[in-house]
Design a protein around this motif. Structure first.
Motif, PDB file in Angstrom:
ATOM      1  N   ALA A   1       0.882  -1.205  -0.072  1.00 19.32           N
ATOM      2  CA  ALA A   1       0.033   0.038   0.051  1.00 19.32           C
ATOM      3  C   ALA A   1       0.648   1.177  -0.085  1.00 19.32           C
ATOM      4  O   ALA A   1       0.501   2.205   0.743  1.00 19.32           O
ATOM      5  CB  ALA A   1      -0.897   0.024   1.192  1.00 19.32           C
ATOM      6  N   LEU A   2       1.829   1.271  -0.765  1.00 18.37           N
ATOM      7  CA  LEU A   2       2.852   2.252  -0.835  1.00 18.37           C
ATOM      8  C   LEU A   2       2.295   3.561  -1.499  1.00 18.37           C
ATOM      9  O   LEU A   2       1.598   3.504  -2.389  1.00 18.37           O
ATOM     10  CB  LEU A   2       4.050   1.950  -1.611  1.00 18.37           C
ATOM     11  CG  LEU A   2       5.438   2.452  -1.075  1.00 18.37           C
ATOM     12  CD1 LEU A   2       5.610   1.759   0.094  1.00 18.37           C
ATOM     13  CD2 LEU A   2       6.480   2.066  -2.289  1.00 18.37           C
ATOM     14  N   GLU A   3       2.058   4.680  -1.048  1.00 23.50           N
ATOM     15  CA  GLU A   3       1.705   5.810  -1.431  1.00 23.50           C
ATOM     16  C   GLU A   3       2.542   6.747  -2.344  1.00 23.50           C
ATOM     17  O   GLU A   3       3.786   6.376  -2.358  1.00 23.50           O
ATOM     18  CB  GLU A   3       0.960   6.720  -0.322  1.00 23.50           C
ATOM     19  CG  GLU A   3      -0.126   6.068   0.612  1.00 23.50           C
ATOM     20  CD  GLU A   3      -0.753   7.037   1.284  1.00 23.50           C
ATOM     21  OE1 GLU A   3      -0.570   8.115   1.403  1.00 23.50           O
ATOM     22  OE2 GLU A   3      -1.345   6.300   2.387  1.00 23.50           O
ATOM     23  N   SER A   4       2.272   7.649  -2.880  1.00 26.02           N
ATOM     24  CA  SER A   4       2.930   8.393  -3.933  1.00 26.02           C
ATOM     25  C   SER A   4       4.283   8.908  -3.514  1.00 26.02           C
ATOM     26  O   SER A   4       5.330   8.899  -3.809  1.00 26.02           O
ATOM     27  CB  SER A   4       2.070   9.284  -4.807  1.00 26.02           C
ATOM     28  OG  SER A   4       1.347  10.262  -4.376  1.00 26.02           O
ATOM     29  N   ILE A   5       4.002   9.465  -2.159  1.00 29.11           N
ATOM     30  CA  ILE A   5       4.968  10.174  -1.402  1.00 29.11           C
ATOM     31  C   ILE A   5       6.088   9.363  -1.111  1.00 29.11           C
ATOM     32  O   ILE A   5       7.375   9.530  -0.960  1.00 29.11           O
ATOM     33  CB  ILE A   5       4.402  11.169  -0.210  1.00 29.11           C
ATOM     34  CG1 ILE A   5       5.569  12.108   0.297  1.00 29.11           C
ATOM     35  CG2 ILE A   5       4.033  10.261   0.807  1.00 29.11           C
ATOM     36  CD1 ILE A   5       6.000  12.933  -0.532  1.00 29.11           C
ATOM     37  N   GLU A   6       5.591   7.878  -0.704  1.00 30.30           N
ATOM     38  CA  GLU A   6       6.633   6.866  -0.240  1.00 30.30           C
ATOM     39  C   GLU A   6       7.341   6.439  -1.679  1.00 30.30           C
ATOM     40  O   GLU A   6       8.593   6.104  -1.685  1.00 30.30           O
ATOM     41  CB  GLU A   6       5.953   5.714   0.210  1.00 30.30           C
ATOM     42  CG  GLU A   6       5.230   6.217   1.488  1.00 30.30           C
ATOM     43  CD  GLU A   6       4.105   5.316   2.320  1.00 30.30           C
ATOM     44  OE1 GLU A   6       4.225   5.301   3.584  1.00 30.30           O
ATOM     45  OE2 GLU A   6       3.658   4.791   1.507  1.00 30.30           O
ATOM     46  N   PHE A   7       6.645   6.296  -2.647  1.00 36.49           N
ATOM     47  CA  PHE A   7       7.451   6.125  -4.030  1.00 36.49           C
ATOM     48  C   PHE A   7       8.442   7.181  -4.263  1.00 36.49           C
ATOM     49  O   PHE A   7       9.727   6.847  -4.681  1.00 36.49           O
ATOM     50  CB  PHE A   7       6.444   5.959  -5.352  1.00 36.49           C
ATOM     51  CG  PHE A   7       6.107   4.705  -5.847  1.00 36.49           C
ATOM     52  CD1 PHE A   7       6.905   3.822  -6.002  1.00 36.49           C
ATOM     53  CD2 PHE A   7       4.714   4.279  -5.550  1.00 36.49           C
ATOM     54  CE1 PHE A   7       6.736   2.577  -6.522  1.00 36.49           C
ATOM     55  CE2 PHE A   7       4.292   3.117  -5.812  1.00 36.49           C
ATOM     56  CZ  PHE A   7       5.283   2.009  -6.377  1.00 36.49           C
ATOM     57  N   VAL A   8       8.338   8.360  -4.024  1.00 37.72           N
ATOM     58  CA  VAL A   8       9.181   9.630  -4.344  1.00 37.72           C
ATOM     59  C   VAL A   8      10.360   9.302  -3.221  1.00 37.72           C
ATOM     60  O   VAL A   8      11.768   9.321  -3.727  1.00 37.72           O
ATOM     61  CB  VAL A   8       8.542  10.888  -4.177  1.00 37.72           C
ATOM     62  CG1 VAL A   8       9.823  11.996  -3.950  1.00 37.72           C
ATOM     63  CG2 VAL A   8       7.600  11.242  -5.088  1.00 37.72           C
ATOM     64  N   ALA A   9      10.166   8.939  -1.994  1.00 40.17           N
ATOM     65  CA  ALA A   9      11.136   8.488  -0.829  1.00 40.17           C
ATOM     66  C   ALA A   9      12.196   7.616  -1.559  1.00 40.17           C
ATOM     67  O   ALA A   9      13.467   7.393  -1.379  1.00 40.17           O
ATOM     68  CB  ALA A   9      10.605   8.529   0.331  1.00 40.17           C
TER      69      ALA A   9
END
Length: 118
Positions: A58-66
């Motif tokens: 359940a990775l969110e977009s901000i976590e993909f950026v990180a």
């Protein structure tokens, strides 16, 4: 059922070595994910090659950026997560597994080593 071709293997690569490389990359991605989403979440979810970023983590977009930033720091500009995602349609992005990212990193780093040795 036939197994999928090894994304790291070429005619000069030993299969055991490519498996070791894949396991090392998986370990590094797992460590990055622990830093990004937290230990307690990943303890409940074993991260493996078939783990999906959307359904399982359940990775969110901000976590993909990180994650992209950490991959860039570790592997350099050639491992461009956002560029890799840009080549996929939305369905493929949502279904993407950790193993697909491991294979991408393996291909890119192998190509970089081949160029450097060339």
């Amino acid at each position: 059922m036939a197994s999928a071709p090894d994304p790291y293997a070429d005619s000069n690569t030993d299969t055991d070595t490519s498996a070791d490389i894949g396991a090392a990359i998986l370990g590094e991605i797992t460590r990055m994910l622990v830093e990004i989403v937290g230990d307690e979440f990943l303890l409940a979810e074993e991260v493996g090659m078939s783990t999906t970023f959307n359904d399982d983590l359940a990775l969110e977009s901000i976590e993909f950026v990180a994650l992209a930033e950490q991959l860039h720091r570790r592997y350099g500009a050639d491992v461009d997560l956002m560029g890799f995602l840009a080549e996929k349609d939305m369905e493929a992005i949502l279904a993407m597994s950790v193993g697909e990212l491991v294979a991408h990193i393996g291909r890119v780093t192998n190509a970089a080593l081949t160029r450097a040795a060339g």
